[in-house]
Design a protein around this motif. Sequence first.
Motif, mmCIF file in Angstrom:
data_model
loop_
_atom_site.group_PDB
_atom_site.id
_atom_site.type_symbol
_atom_site.label_atom_id
_atom_site.label_comp_id
_atom_site.label_asym_id
_atom_site.label_seq_id
_atom_site.Cartn_x
_atom_site.Cartn_y
_atom_site.Cartn_z
ATOM 1 N N GLY A 232 2.285 -0.960 0.729
ATOM 2 C CA GLY A 232 2.116 -2.052 0.733
ATOM 3 C C GLY A 232 1.727 -2.390 2.251
ATOM 4 O O GLY A 232 0.358 -2.521 2.074
ATOM 5 N N VAL A 233 2.350 -1.363 2.448
ATOM 6 C CA VAL A 233 1.868 -1.655 4.711
ATOM 7 C C VAL A 233 -0.310 -1.076 4.735
ATOM 8 O O VAL A 233 -0.464 -1.169 4.855
ATOM 9 C CB VAL A 233 2.567 -1.128 5.226
ATOM 10 C CG1 VAL A 233 2.362 -1.044 6.766
ATOM 11 C CG2 VAL A 233 3.829 -1.788 5.207
ATOM 12 N N ALA A 234 0.062 0.225 4.156
ATOM 13 C CA ALA A 234 -0.633 1.134 3.843
ATOM 14 C C ALA A 234 -1.761 0.258 3.054
ATOM 15 O O ALA A 234 -3.403 0.907 4.109
ATOM 16 C CB ALA A 234 -0.765 2.629 3.190
ATOM 17 N N LEU A 235 -1.323 -0.442 1.997
ATOM 18 C CA LEU A 235 -2.781 -0.806 1.469
ATOM 19 C C LEU A 235 -3.291 -2.422 2.840
ATOM 20 O O LEU A 235 -4.589 -2.883 2.535
ATOM 21 C CB LEU A 235 -2.784 -1.453 0.672
ATOM 22 C CG LEU A 235 -1.915 -0.477 -1.088
ATOM 23 C CD1 LEU A 235 -1.646 -1.048 -1.660
ATOM 24 C CD2 LEU A 235 -2.749 0.230 -0.931
ATOM 25 N N ASP A 236 -2.358 -2.788 3.186
ATOM 26 C CA ASP A 236 -3.021 -3.792 4.222
ATOM 27 C C ASP A 236 -3.367 -3.716 5.156
ATOM 28 O O ASP A 236 -4.396 -4.228 5.878
ATOM 29 C CB ASP A 236 -0.907 -4.989 4.771
ATOM 30 C CG ASP A 236 -0.934 -5.617 3.423
ATOM 31 O OD1 ASP A 236 -1.898 -5.256 2.478
ATOM 32 O OD2 ASP A 236 0.060 -5.809 3.594
ATOM 33 N N MET A 237 -3.533 -2.045 5.740
ATOM 34 C CA MET A 237 -4.124 -2.115 6.868
ATOM 35 C C MET A 237 -5.742 -0.847 5.688
ATOM 36 O O MET A 237 -6.549 -0.157 7.093
ATOM 37 C CB MET A 237 -3.410 0.202 6.912
ATOM 38 C CG MET A 237 -2.193 -0.193 7.570
ATOM 39 S SD MET A 237 -1.565 0.667 9.107
ATOM 40 C CE MET A 237 -2.996 1.998 9.652
ATOM 41 N N GLY A 238 -5.929 -1.050 4.598
ATOM 42 C CA GLY A 238 -7.164 -1.518 4.312
ATOM 43 C C GLY A 238 -7.120 0.763 3.465
ATOM 44 O O GLY A 238 -8.068 1.311 3.158
#
Length: 332
Positions: A232-238
């Motif tokens: 989820g953190v990676a996805l929040d970073m695009g």
Amino acid sequence: MTAPLRPRPSLPRRAARVLAAVGAAALLVTGCGSSGGSGGDRDGGVRAGSSGGTRTVKDATGTAVQVPEHPRRIVTLTQEDLDAVLALGLKPVGITNGQGMDKPPAYLADKVKGVDVVGNLLQPVMDKVVAARPDLILAGDMQDQQVLKQLRSITPATLVTMAPTDDWKLSFRGIANAVNSIDKANEVIAGYEAKARRAGEDLGANKGAAVSIVRWNPDGPSWMEKKQFASGVALDMGLKRPKAQDKDGNAHTPPLSLERISEIDGDWLFLSTLTSDGEKALKDVQEKPAYKDLNAVKQGHVVTVSGSVWSTRGGPLASQAVIDDLTKALKK
């Protein structure tokens, strides 16, 4: 993602006597000044007011629990609860060791120096919990009803803070509501989201890269599903996930055989372990052709990260650590 629960032994006789005394006192205190409301939402929506020293909130199971208006002696039973409390600027009086560890997680260690350890993850030692004299216990995703009953005899203000499908933001808001700090939680989350966006935009050639997130177990690698914390953190970073890992869910897959090891490939490969057996298994497979043939390995795009951060259910401080790890690797 948490360690398996184990049956708890019956309480020692001395602890039982102390529990009875503390529990009776807590019940008297909790009853004073209560609004008698029906309980507020976990994330700080409509909730009962307070005419005295307690408020009524709902925990992750939907149970209405009376809690102190301003808790002063908090005990946390998971590192996710600890992470949340520390992010809100509070310091607990009792904590448990990290997942798969015999000490607090390293990324929080400097913030909990001098704080008493009352057991292992979701395995509190009741004598030690009693000695901490808590007015609020945050019990993570505790499912053992016998243990919960014992904890609630120490203080009725004992909350299950995580449901199986909760992400860290929902759990964090629920914990914040329990300690009367929902506005602070919203500020923390907004700050995290802004940092994640900025960090992702600043990755240069690796902006939008497909990152494989893998936990190496003694039996082999397991990749993390999209709704798992670090993903989820990676996805929040695009960032993206490799095609094979583009699956909803908040857990990790069963360990993969060497024949299926290509599923862990990506533009970048982030590996974590939680035990010494997992570390040994990873070292063993790194000498095998199937591992060496991975594109990320050939490109030198393999990064080892802390399982006590990446392989947990996460929290605001852990999310900052994951952003930092991703940024450090991908900005090179």
